[in-house]
Scaffold this motif. Structure first.
Motif, PDB file in Angstrom:
ATOM      1  N   GLY A 151      22.417  -3.856  12.045  1.00 50.41           N
ATOM      2  CA  GLY A 151      23.006  -2.634  12.566  1.00 50.41           C
ATOM      3  C   GLY A 151      22.379  -2.257  13.894  1.00 50.41           C
ATOM      4  O   GLY A 151      21.203  -2.521  14.140  1.00 50.41           O
ATOM      5  N   LYS A 152      23.188  -1.659  14.754  1.00 46.05           N
ATOM      6  CA  LYS A 152      22.728  -1.270  16.090  1.00 46.05           C
ATOM      7  C   LYS A 152      22.843   0.233  16.259  1.00 46.05           C
ATOM      8  O   LYS A 152      23.807   0.852  15.800  1.00 46.05           O
ATOM      9  N   MET A 153      21.828   0.833  16.895  1.00 41.40           N
ATOM     10  CA  MET A 153      21.862   2.261  17.164  1.00 41.40           C
ATOM     11  C   MET A 153      21.491   2.541  18.615  1.00 41.40           C
ATOM     12  O   MET A 153      20.480   2.052  19.116  1.00 41.40           O
ATOM     13  N   LEU A 154      22.336   3.281  19.297  1.00 42.29           N
ATOM     14  CA  LEU A 154      22.037   3.770  20.639  1.00 42.29           C
ATOM     15  C   LEU A 154      21.121   4.974  20.492  1.00 42.29           C
ATOM     16  O   LEU A 154      21.427   5.903  19.735  1.00 42.29           O
ATOM     17  N   THR A 155      19.981   4.962  21.182  1.00 41.93           N
ATOM     18  CA  THR A 155      18.984   6.023  21.025  1.00 41.93           C
ATOM     19  C   THR A 155      18.615   6.562  22.394  1.00 41.93           C
ATOM     20  O   THR A 155      17.675   6.092  23.046  1.00 41.93           O
ATOM     21  N   ARG A 156      19.398   7.551  22.844  1.00 42.78           N
ATOM     22  CA  ARG A 156      19.153   8.173  24.143  1.00 42.78           C
ATOM     23  C   ARG A 156      18.187   9.342  23.964  1.00 42.78           C
ATOM     24  O   ARG A 156      18.366  10.168  23.064  1.00 42.78           O
ATOM     25  N   ILE A 157      17.177   9.384  24.799  1.00 46.76           N
ATOM     26  CA  ILE A 157      16.078  10.329  24.666  1.00 46.76           C
ATOM     27  C   ILE A 157      16.082  11.244  25.871  1.00 46.76           C
ATOM     28  O   ILE A 157      15.741  10.830  26.985  1.00 46.76           O
ATOM     29  N   ALA A 174      17.618   4.860   9.869  1.00 45.66           N
ATOM     30  CA  ALA A 174      18.404   3.621   9.858  1.00 45.66           C
ATOM     31  C   ALA A 174      17.507   2.398   9.973  1.00 45.66           C
ATOM     32  O   ALA A 174      17.730   1.386   9.287  1.00 45.66           O
ATOM     33  N   VAL A 175      16.489   2.452  10.831  1.00 49.90           N
ATOM     34  CA  VAL A 175      15.548   1.340  10.948  1.00 49.90           C
ATOM     35  C   VAL A 175      14.876   1.075   9.609  1.00 49.90           C
ATOM     36  O   VAL A 175      14.763  -0.080   9.162  1.00 49.90           O
ATOM     37  N   THR A 176      14.425   2.133   8.955  1.00 47.68           N
ATOM     38  CA  THR A 176      13.773   1.985   7.642  1.00 47.68           C
ATOM     39  C   THR A 176      14.715   1.376   6.624  1.00 47.68           C
ATOM     40  O   THR A 176      14.353   0.441   5.899  1.00 47.68           O
ATOM     41  N   ALA A 177      15.944   1.907   6.556  1.00 43.21           N
ATOM     42  CA  ALA A 177      16.905   1.443   5.546  1.00 43.21           C
ATOM     43  C   ALA A 177      17.315  -0.007   5.790  1.00 43.21           C
ATOM     44  O   ALA A 177      17.492  -0.775   4.834  1.00 43.21           O
ATOM     45  N   LEU A 178      17.470  -0.404   7.043  1.00 40.98           N
ATOM     46  CA  LEU A 178      17.817  -1.799   7.334  1.00 40.98           C
ATOM     47  C   LEU A 178      16.645  -2.720   7.014  1.00 40.98           C
ATOM     48  O   LEU A 178      16.830  -3.812   6.454  1.00 40.98           O
ATOM     49  N   ALA A 179      15.430  -2.297   7.336  1.00 42.49           N
ATOM     50  CA  ALA A 179      14.260  -3.124   7.035  1.00 42.49           C
ATOM     51  C   ALA A 179      14.093  -3.322   5.537  1.00 42.49           C
ATOM     52  O   ALA A 179      13.714  -4.415   5.077  1.00 42.49           O
ATOM     53  N   GLN A 180      14.378  -2.295   4.762  1.00 45.12           N
ATOM     54  CA  GLN A 180      14.302  -2.428   3.308  1.00 45.12           C
ATOM     55  C   GLN A 180      15.262  -3.493   2.786  1.00 45.12           C
ATOM     56  O   GLN A 180      15.007  -4.120   1.757  1.00 45.12           O
ATOM     57  N   ARG A 181      16.352  -3.702   3.520  1.00 42.39           N
ATOM     58  CA  ARG A 181      17.356  -4.700   3.128  1.00 42.39           C
ATOM     59  C   ARG A 181      17.174  -6.015   3.884  1.00 42.39           C
ATOM     60  O   ARG A 181      18.002  -6.905   3.785  1.00 42.39           O
ATOM     61  N   LEU A 183      17.427  -6.642   7.096  1.00 40.17           N
ATOM     62  CA  LEU A 183      18.506  -6.797   8.063  1.00 40.17           C
ATOM     63  C   LEU A 183      18.045  -6.332   9.434  1.00 40.17           C
ATOM     64  O   LEU A 183      17.280  -5.368   9.561  1.00 40.17           O
ATOM     65  N   MET A 184      18.528  -6.991  10.476  1.00 44.05           N
ATOM     66  CA  MET A 184      18.189  -6.619  11.847  1.00 44.05           C
ATOM     67  C   MET A 184      18.544  -5.170  12.133  1.00 44.05           C
ATOM     68  O   MET A 184      19.657  -4.715  11.847  1.00 44.05           O
ATOM     69  N   ALA A 185      17.596  -4.448  12.740  1.00 41.44           N
ATOM     70  CA  ALA A 185      17.846  -3.122  13.301  1.00 41.44           C
ATOM     71  C   ALA A 185      17.766  -3.262  14.816  1.00 41.44           C
ATOM     72  O   ALA A 185      16.690  -3.487  15.366  1.00 41.44           O
ATOM     73  N   MET A 186      18.891  -3.168  15.480  1.00 38.10           N
ATOM     74  CA  MET A 186      18.946  -3.322  16.934  1.00 38.10           C
ATOM     75  C   MET A 186      18.935  -1.925  17.558  1.00 38.10           C
ATOM     76  O   MET A 186      19.909  -1.181  17.450  1.00 38.10           O
ATOM     77  N   VAL A 187      17.819  -1.570  18.196  1.00 33.54           N
ATOM     78  CA  VAL A 187      17.658  -0.244  18.778  1.00 33.54           C
ATOM     79  C   VAL A 187      17.837  -0.343  20.293  1.00 33.54           C
ATOM     80  O   VAL A 187      17.197  -1.153  20.951  1.00 33.54           O
ATOM     81  N   GLU A 188      18.719   0.506  20.831  1.00 36.72           N
ATOM     82  CA  GLU A 188      19.026   0.517  22.263  1.00 36.72           C
ATOM     83  C   GLU A 188      18.564   1.842  22.864  1.00 36.72           C
ATOM     84  O   GLU A 188      19.293   2.832  22.859  1.00 36.72           O
ATOM     85  N   PRO A 189      17.318   1.901  23.387  1.00 37.03           N
ATOM     86  CA  PRO A 189      16.794   3.175  23.884  1.00 37.03           C
ATOM     87  C   PRO A 189      17.009   3.368  25.381  1.00 37.03           C
ATOM     88  O   PRO A 189      16.999   2.418  26.163  1.00 37.03           O
ATOM     89  N   PHE A 190      17.195   4.623  25.745  1.00 37.27           N
ATOM     90  CA  PHE A 190      17.220   5.017  27.158  1.00 37.27           C
ATOM     91  C   PHE A 190      16.505   6.356  27.285  1.00 37.27           C
ATOM     92  O   PHE A 190      16.665   7.235  26.431  1.00 37.27           O
ATOM     93  N   SER A 222       8.559  -2.105  11.409  1.00 38.40           N
ATOM     94  CA  SER A 222       9.147  -2.715  12.602  1.00 38.40           C
ATOM     95  C   SER A 222       9.479  -4.182  12.379  1.00 38.40           C
ATOM     96  O   SER A 222       9.841  -4.888  13.327  1.00 38.40           O
ATOM     97  N   ALA A 223       9.387  -4.651  11.139  1.00 45.78           N
ATOM     98  CA  ALA A 223       9.507  -6.087  10.852  1.00 45.78           C
ATOM     99  C   ALA A 223      10.855  -6.658  11.262  1.00 45.78           C
ATOM    100  O   ALA A 223      10.944  -7.832  11.637  1.00 45.78           O
ATOM    101  N   TYR A 224      11.901  -5.845  11.184  1.00 46.02           N
ATOM    102  CA  TYR A 224      13.250  -6.346  11.471  1.00 46.02           C
ATOM    103  C   TYR A 224      13.855  -5.673  12.703  1.00 46.02           C
ATOM    104  O   TYR A 224      15.061  -5.778  12.934  1.00 46.02           O
ATOM    105  N   THR A 225      13.017  -5.004  13.503  1.00 48.39           N
ATOM    106  CA  THR A 225      13.509  -4.299  14.684  1.00 48.39           C
ATOM    107  C   THR A 225      13.577  -5.220  15.893  1.00 48.39           C
ATOM    108  O   THR A 225      12.612  -5.914  16.214  1.00 48.39           O
ATOM    109  N   TRP A 226      14.738  -5.218  16.538  1.00 52.08           N
ATOM    110  CA  TRP A 226      14.945  -5.844  17.839  1.00 52.08           C
ATOM    111  C   TRP A 226      15.299  -4.729  18.819  1.00 52.08           C
ATOM    112  O   TRP A 226      15.848  -3.696  18.425  1.00 52.08           O
ATOM    113  N   LEU A 227      14.991  -4.947  20.083  1.00 51.76           N
ATOM    114  CA  LEU A 227      15.375  -3.998  21.119  1.00 51.76           C
ATOM    115  C   LEU A 227      16.551  -4.539  21.919  1.00 51.76           C
ATOM    116  O   LEU A 227      16.720  -5.748  22.066  1.00 51.76           O
TER     117      LEU A 227
END
Length: 313
Positions: A151-157, A174-181, A183-190, A222-227
């Motif tokens: 799953g991918k999430m846009l994270t504008r700060i 979402a990062v936590t829930a995907l890691a529990q499964r 699954l890749m958590a794709m975080v797109e920060p700005f 952060s085990a399944y987090t990609w940026l």
């Protein structure tokens, strides 16, 4: 008197774009059945790199390409472009919202491809609530249940906008829930600001570095987090801010495509950069040749040795 709905009357064989509405009317269960039957692949191949085509812009009301405000308005045209892109060697998968991914599934375009679900689409482009970016598409549970690959999430700060804290909390969950499964958590920060009523992403190196440090701390693992990061100046210094695998985004294409390809090629030499997530630059090239644009990106990401099934040699 009870009547039964007749089965869909369509030719046997491969589904076309013209068939999609009839299938949705007569056989909505075909979507769930299709996800259950989809042939899946590992997240990465031997080279550890990915080329993913992005198709989640329309759900945010962002339909423009190179100043043409309605370039992505035709769903049939977008699907045909996506099907072409996904058929090319070296393309690993697609990022999209449920409507787009369900259509591609019915078209038979997602077997042996990654399907990454876009999760937060509530921050509509140009809206007063754009930075309160609610999760209105996939949840981690739905991504897992349907057999998607992440799953991918846009994270504008925006430090001046209180809507940011809700987005940060939702992204962390979402990062936590995907890691529990697993699954890749794709975080797109700005790091973002409001300028003249518009949300503007700050694309200088120091702002990008700050956004990375905030984003990579989200969630319980952060085990399944990609940026997913923009190509900015001083990218070697920027990438020193993280050990997380990173995919570079294409953004709204501007200027000469050859300059864009050259910048991607230089960025892909950095160890933490593991590929590209590109939408409009590949799907709507100036000359209209989607296959040629995708082939250039595939060679940049995977080199000349990728096989003819879109995998890796």
């Amino acid at each position: 008197m009870t009547t039964t709905t007749p089965p869909t009357q369509r030719p046997a064989g491969r589904v076309s774009v013209a068939d999609l509405t009839e299938i949705r009317v007569r056989e909505p269960q075909a979507i769930a059945d299709g996800w259950a039957a989809r042939r899946r692949r590992p997240l990465v191949g031997d080279d550890g790199r990915l080329l993913v085509v992005a198709a989640d812009h329309p759900a945010r009301g962002a339909l423009g390409v190179r100043g043409a405000g309605a370039a992505m308005a035709s769903r049939s045209d977008l699907l045909e472009r996506l099907a072409t892109a996904l058929s090319r060697p070296g393309v690993d998968g697609v990022l999209g919202t449920p409507d787009v991914l369900d259509d591609l599934l019915l078209l038979g375009a997602l077997d042996d491809k990654l399907a990454i679900g876009s999760m937060n689409r509530g921050g509509l482009q140009g809206s007063s609530f754009e930075l309160d970016d609610r999760f209105t598409a996939y949840s981690a549970a739905e991504i897992d249940d349907r057999g998607l690959d992440g799953g991918k999430m846009l994270t504008r700060i925006c430090l001046e906008d209180p809507g940011t804290v809700a987005t940060l909390e939702a992204s962390a969950d979402a990062v936590t829930a995907l890691a529990q499964r697993r699954l890749m958590a794709m975080v797109e920060p700005f790091l973002s600001t409001r300028e003249g009523g518009r949300v503007v992403n700050q694309l200088d190196p120091d702002s990008t570095i700050k956004s990375i440090h905030i984003a990579q701390g989200l969630g319980a693992s952060s085990a399944y987090t990609w940026l997913k990061l923009p190509v900015v100046d001083e990218l070697d210094r920027v990438m020193d801010a993280t050990t997380l695998p990173t995919l570079l985004l294409g953004g709204d294409p501007q200027g000469d495509p050859h300059d864009t390809y050259a910048s991607w090629g230089r960025a892909l030499d950095l160890p933490a950069v593991r590929g590209l997530v590109v939408g409009r630059a590949l799907l709507y090239p100036p000359d209209g040749d989607v296959a040629a644009a995708v082939d250039i990106a595939a060679e940049l990401v995977h080199g000349a040795g990728h096989d003819t099934d879109g995998g890796l040699a």
